[in-house]
Design a protein around this motif. Structure first.
Motif, short mmCIF file in Angstrom:
data_model
loop_
_atom_site.label_atom_id
_atom_site.label_comp_id
_atom_site.label_asym_id
_atom_site.label_seq_id
_atom_site.Cartn_x
_atom_site.Cartn_y
_atom_site.Cartn_z
N GLU A 528 -10.15 10.39 4.63
CA GLU A 528 -11.13 11.45 4.84
C GLU A 528 -12.56 10.96 4.77
O GLU A 528 -13.46 11.57 5.34
CB GLU A 528 -10.92 12.56 3.79
CG GLU A 528 -9.58 13.26 3.87
CD GLU A 528 -9.41 14.05 5.16
OE1 GLU A 528 -10.43 14.43 5.77
OE2 GLU A 528 -8.26 14.27 5.58
N ILE A 529 -12.81 9.84 4.10
CA ILE A 529 -14.18 9.36 3.96
C ILE A 529 -14.70 8.86 5.30
O ILE A 529 -13.90 8.48 6.17
CB ILE A 529 -14.27 8.24 2.91
CG1 ILE A 529 -13.51 6.99 3.40
CG2 ILE A 529 -13.74 8.70 1.57
CD1 ILE A 529 -13.73 5.77 2.51
N PRO A 530 -16.02 8.87 5.52
CA PRO A 530 -16.57 8.32 6.76
C PRO A 530 -16.29 6.81 6.84
O PRO A 530 -16.71 6.05 5.96
CB PRO A 530 -18.08 8.58 6.64
CG PRO A 530 -18.20 9.65 5.60
CD PRO A 530 -17.06 9.46 4.65
N ALA A 531 -15.56 6.39 7.85
CA ALA A 531 -15.20 4.97 7.98
C ALA A 531 -14.72 4.71 9.39
O ALA A 531 -14.24 5.61 10.09
CB ALA A 531 -14.11 4.58 6.96
N ASN A 532 -14.81 3.48 9.78
CA ASN A 532 -14.34 3.04 11.10
C ASN A 532 -12.87 2.67 11.00
O ASN A 532 -12.49 1.50 10.99
CB ASN A 532 -15.18 1.86 11.59
CG ASN A 532 -14.79 1.43 12.99
OD1 ASN A 532 -14.16 2.18 13.74
ND2 ASN A 532 -15.15 0.20 13.35
N ARG A 533 -12.02 3.71 10.89
CA ARG A 533 -10.59 3.48 10.71
C ARG A 533 -9.93 3.10 12.04
O ARG A 533 -10.35 3.56 13.10
CB ARG A 533 -9.91 4.72 10.13
CG ARG A 533 -10.07 4.85 8.63
CD ARG A 533 -9.41 6.13 8.13
NE ARG A 533 -10.15 7.30 8.61
CZ ARG A 533 -11.18 7.84 7.97
NH1 ARG A 533 -11.59 7.32 6.83
NH2 ARG A 533 -11.80 8.89 8.46
N ARG A 534 -8.88 2.31 11.91
CA ARG A 534 -8.11 1.89 13.09
C ARG A 534 -6.64 2.20 12.87
O ARG A 534 -6.09 1.91 11.79
CB ARG A 534 -8.29 0.39 13.35
CG ARG A 534 -9.70 0.01 13.80
CD ARG A 534 -9.86 -1.50 13.77
NE ARG A 534 -11.08 -1.95 14.43
CZ ARG A 534 -12.28 -1.99 13.87
NH1 ARG A 534 -12.41 -1.58 12.60
NH2 ARG A 534 -13.33 -2.41 14.53
N ASP A 535 -6.00 2.74 13.91
CA ASP A 535 -4.55 2.93 13.85
C ASP A 535 -3.88 1.57 13.88
O ASP A 535 -4.33 0.64 14.57
CB ASP A 535 -4.06 3.77 15.03
CG ASP A 535 -4.59 5.20 14.96
OD1 ASP A 535 -4.82 5.67 13.84
OD2 ASP A 535 -4.77 5.81 16.03
N VAL A 536 -2.78 1.43 13.14
CA VAL A 536 -2.14 0.12 13.03
C VAL A 536 -0.67 0.19 13.45
O VAL A 536 -0.06 1.26 13.46
CB VAL A 536 -2.22 -0.43 11.57
CG1 VAL A 536 -3.64 -0.70 11.19
CG2 VAL A 536 -1.53 0.52 10.61
N ALA A 537 -0.15 -0.97 13.79
CA ALA A 537 1.27 -1.14 14.10
C ALA A 537 1.69 -2.51 13.57
O ALA A 537 0.85 -3.40 13.39
CB ALA A 537 1.52 -1.06 15.60
N PRO A 538 2.98 -2.69 13.30
CA PRO A 538 3.42 -3.97 12.73
C PRO A 538 3.66 -5.02 13.81
O PRO A 538 3.95 -4.72 14.96
CB PRO A 538 4.73 -3.61 12.04
CG PRO A 538 5.28 -2.47 12.87
CD PRO A 538 4.08 -1.70 13.35
N VAL A 539 3.54 -6.28 13.43
CA VAL A 539 3.95 -7.41 14.25
C VAL A 539 4.50 -8.46 13.29
O VAL A 539 4.02 -8.62 12.18
CB VAL A 539 2.77 -7.96 15.08
CG1 VAL A 539 1.70 -8.58 14.19
CG2 VAL A 539 3.26 -8.99 16.09
N GLN A 540 5.56 -9.13 13.71
CA GLN A 540 6.19 -10.12 12.84
C GLN A 540 5.36 -11.39 12.74
O GLN A 540 4.66 -11.78 13.67
CB GLN A 540 7.59 -10.45 13.34
CG GLN A 540 8.59 -9.33 13.17
CD GLN A 540 8.76 -8.90 11.72
OE1 GLN A 540 8.92 -9.73 10.83
NE2 GLN A 540 8.72 -7.59 11.48
N TYR A 541 5.43 -12.04 11.60
CA TYR A 541 4.67 -13.26 11.34
C TYR A 541 4.96 -14.35 12.36
O TYR A 541 4.09 -15.14 12.71
CB TYR A 541 5.01 -13.76 9.92
CG TYR A 541 4.19 -14.94 9.46
CD1 TYR A 541 2.98 -14.74 8.78
CD2 TYR A 541 4.61 -16.24 9.68
CE1 TYR A 541 2.22 -15.81 8.35
CE2 TYR A 541 3.86 -17.32 9.25
CZ TYR A 541 2.67 -17.10 8.59
OH TYR A 541 1.92 -18.17 8.17
N GLN A 542 6.21 -14.40 12.87
CA GLN A 542 6.59 -15.45 13.82
C GLN A 542 6.04 -15.21 15.22
O GLN A 542 6.11 -16.09 16.07
CB GLN A 542 8.12 -15.55 13.92
CG GLN A 542 8.80 -15.99 12.63
CD GLN A 542 9.26 -14.81 11.81
OE1 GLN A 542 8.66 -13.74 11.88
NE2 GLN A 542 10.30 -15.00 11.03
#
Length: 591
Positions: A528-542
């Motif tokens: 809820e705070i003012p911030a430049n949030r980004r939606d995320v998704a996973p990716v494997q380390y390999q």
């Protein structure tokens, strides 16, 4: 003892993996190349033993290729019975388990980052042995390449290496298999990079060379240091032969184009039941086995006799043409046969036949039949695979004669140009991939992205945090000076925001509370705070950077968090990657 093992597991192996994420891990790649070569060399020895032992014990005569000495009934029934048995075996498998050979390796590289299963390797081992010992028109090098690539890939999977390293291991396995099969390390290296990977890189050469050399040493310890064929001293007698060499190159180029077209035409029946297709291929082999038994099996005994000038013109023309037709029909129908061996057979016999014509036309200046047989072998291999450099290197290593370089270059490049430009044919492997509705992406951008893992460019200075924090928890989180905060949701990370945005919010909140004389809030909601949030998704380390870009496209996420399985149902997050990071890295490498 346990503490040492723990130290290796917890410290050395993760560092080793981390180094392999980038393109500059030459020492680590060199170690992997050596391991791949040793493993592949051992596998190829087992594969050759599984072929040669039954043939040497059950075929009449000397050696493991004397199919010609079988009686007519056995020659007719053997390939048919073998095809029926192989068809039943493949019929019981799932569709994805039936795929074998170099085409399958290229598919796994292009669509699955080089991950190859143990089951696939076992299917290839069984089918590769069966096709040769039952007298199908087959080679052992294609299955050997699959086995080398598969066991090298499995080595990387077992070590849980980044995908870019697994791709390199697959190339190492391909080079090692060719090197071990022919005792030609240089052509193995060029084959892997020109035919399979379709790219040349400085970092790739070292591990692939080491794999080819170590595999050759393993097989030389058993089979000796001689190449696959015993080749007499060959030389071009006169420069006046060049027009005839060019004429033969055109003929070989036409034959190669016809062979590729035949395979492609038969590929239209791939939707038919596999048992029916393999049975038909076995049935078609019967008349060839009865009339021209030289087409049965690998046929390297016939190649050797051709090189030494021991066969007549009509036998050479008949055997070469028959081998071209039946191999094209069989492979097109789905027979899991290797194609490199038959290609060598076709080129040697057709080249030898043209050499005999040249000897009749120009008896005073014509070179030996063996000279033209070797040139034909290289030309057919280069034209069918569209790999002129690999074919030239094979020619040099098999003959061990520098005098064949000039005519070899001329004939191989001319034949390849006739096939590709005059008839518009791509390599046989790309043609088969296309007939299966697949493609092979090898643009410079894609190749560059495949060589690097997300672990090489990810931002590690992150902190995973809950969505709701007290003021004290928020201040404590900022004390470690993270660059990013990864906000946890009910089903894992849900958003990414810069830590500086939280710091700015806390500063503004405290300043406002002091000015207005109000109390500070008890908790903070990071969503809820003012911030430049980004939606995320996973990716494997390999994952490679190419896979990361695909993940951005498919999920429409603005950032990826890099995770790895560390225990059942437990994922550990190692860092985050933004799309701009990938673009910046590529631009930096280009400059």
């Amino acid at each position: 003892m346990r503490s040492i093992r723990q130290q290796i597991t917890e410290n050395l192996i993760p560092v080793f993996r981390r180094k392999l994420s980038g393109v500059d891990a030459l020492p680590q790649l060199a170690v992997l190349g050596l391991l791949s070569g040793i493993v592949t060399g051992g596998v190829i020895l087992l594969f050759r033993l599984a072929i040669e032992w039954p043939l040497e014990h059950f075929l009449p005569g000397q050696g493991s290729e004397s199919f010609e000495e079988l009686d007519l009934l056995t020659r007719g029934l053997l390939p048919l019975a073998g095809a029926l048995g192989l068809g039943l075996f493949l019929h019981k498998l799932a569709l994805h388990d039936r795929k074998v050979g170099i085409v399958h390796i290229m598919e796994r590289l292009n669509y699955h980052q080089g991950y190859i299963s143990f089951r696939s390797a076992m299917v290839q081992f069984v089918s590769g042995v069966t096709t040769v010992i039952t007298g199908q028109s087959a080679g052992r090098e294609g299955p050997a390449v699959h086995l080398g690539a598969a066991f090298s890939s499995l080595l990387g999977q077992w070590m849980r290496l980044p995908n870019n390293s697994i791709r390199t291991l697959v190339a190492c396995g391909c080079a090692a298999a060719i090197s071990a099969s022919f005792n030609t390390p240089i052509s193995g290296v060029i084959f892997a990079m020109e035919v399979v990977m379709m790219e040349y890189t400085i970092a790739g050469f070292t591990p692939i060379i080491l794999a080819a050399v170590s595999a050759a040493i393993v097989t030389q310890a058993v089979y000796g240091t001689e190449p696959a064929f015993s080749v007499p001293a060959l030389t071009m007698n006169s420069l006046l032969e060049i027009p005839w060499i060019l004429a033969i190159a055109v003929i070989i180029g036409i034959a190669a184009a016809g062979f590729i077209q035949l395979v492609d035409s038969m590929g239209r029946y791939h939707h038919r039941p596999v048992l029916l297709r393999i049975a038909v291929a076995g049935l078609l082999m019967v008349p060839f086995a009865l009339v021209i038994p030289e087409t049965m099996g690998i046929g390297y005994d016939t190649v050797s006799e051709t090189i030494h000038g021991e066969l007549g013109f009509w036998l050479l023309i008949g055997a070469g043409s028959a081998k071209l037709i039946i191999t094209g029909l069989s492979i097109g129908l789905g027979m899991p046969s290797g194609v490199i061996g038959p290609t060598i057979f076709m080129g040697a016999t057709l080249g030898g036949a043209m050499g005999l014509i040249g000897a009749q036309m120009f008896p005073d200046i014509a070179s030996s039949v063996g000279f033209y047989a070797m040139l034909g072998m290289g030309a057919m291999m280069g034209a069918v695979l569209q790999a002129p450099l690999a074919a030239l290197m094979a020619l040099m290593e098999l003959t061990r004669n520098p005098n064949i370089i000039l005519p070899g270059m001329l004939m191989i490049t001319t034949a390849s140009l006739v096939t590709s430009e005059a008839f518009g044919k791509k390599s046989l492997f790309l043609t088969i991939l296309k007939s299966q509705g697949l493609s092979y992406q090898n643009s410079p951008v894609i190749q560059a992205l495949r060589r690097v893992s997300v672990g090489a460019i990810m931002e590690r200075n992150i902190l995973r945090t809950e969505r709701a924090l007290t003021l004290e928890e928020a201040k404590k989180a900022l004390k470690s000076e993270p660059k990013w905060l990864l906000v946890e949701g009910s089903n894992g990370p849900t958003a990414l925001l810069p830590a500086v945005d939280l710091a700015r919010f806390l500063e503004d909140t405290e300043k406002q509370a002091a000015e207005e004389g109000t109390e500070l809030p008890e908790s903070i909601d990071l969503m809820e705070i003012p911030a430049n949030r980004r939606d995320v998704a996973p990716v494997q380390y390999q994952a490679t950077l190419e896979e990361a870009l695909h993940q951005f496209d498919s999920t429409q996420a603005e950032a990826l968090y890099v995770q790895r399985h560390v225990a059942p149902m437990i994922q550990r997050v190692y860092g985050v990657v933004l799309q701009t990071d990938i673009e910046s890295y590529y631009q930096y490498r280009r400059s």
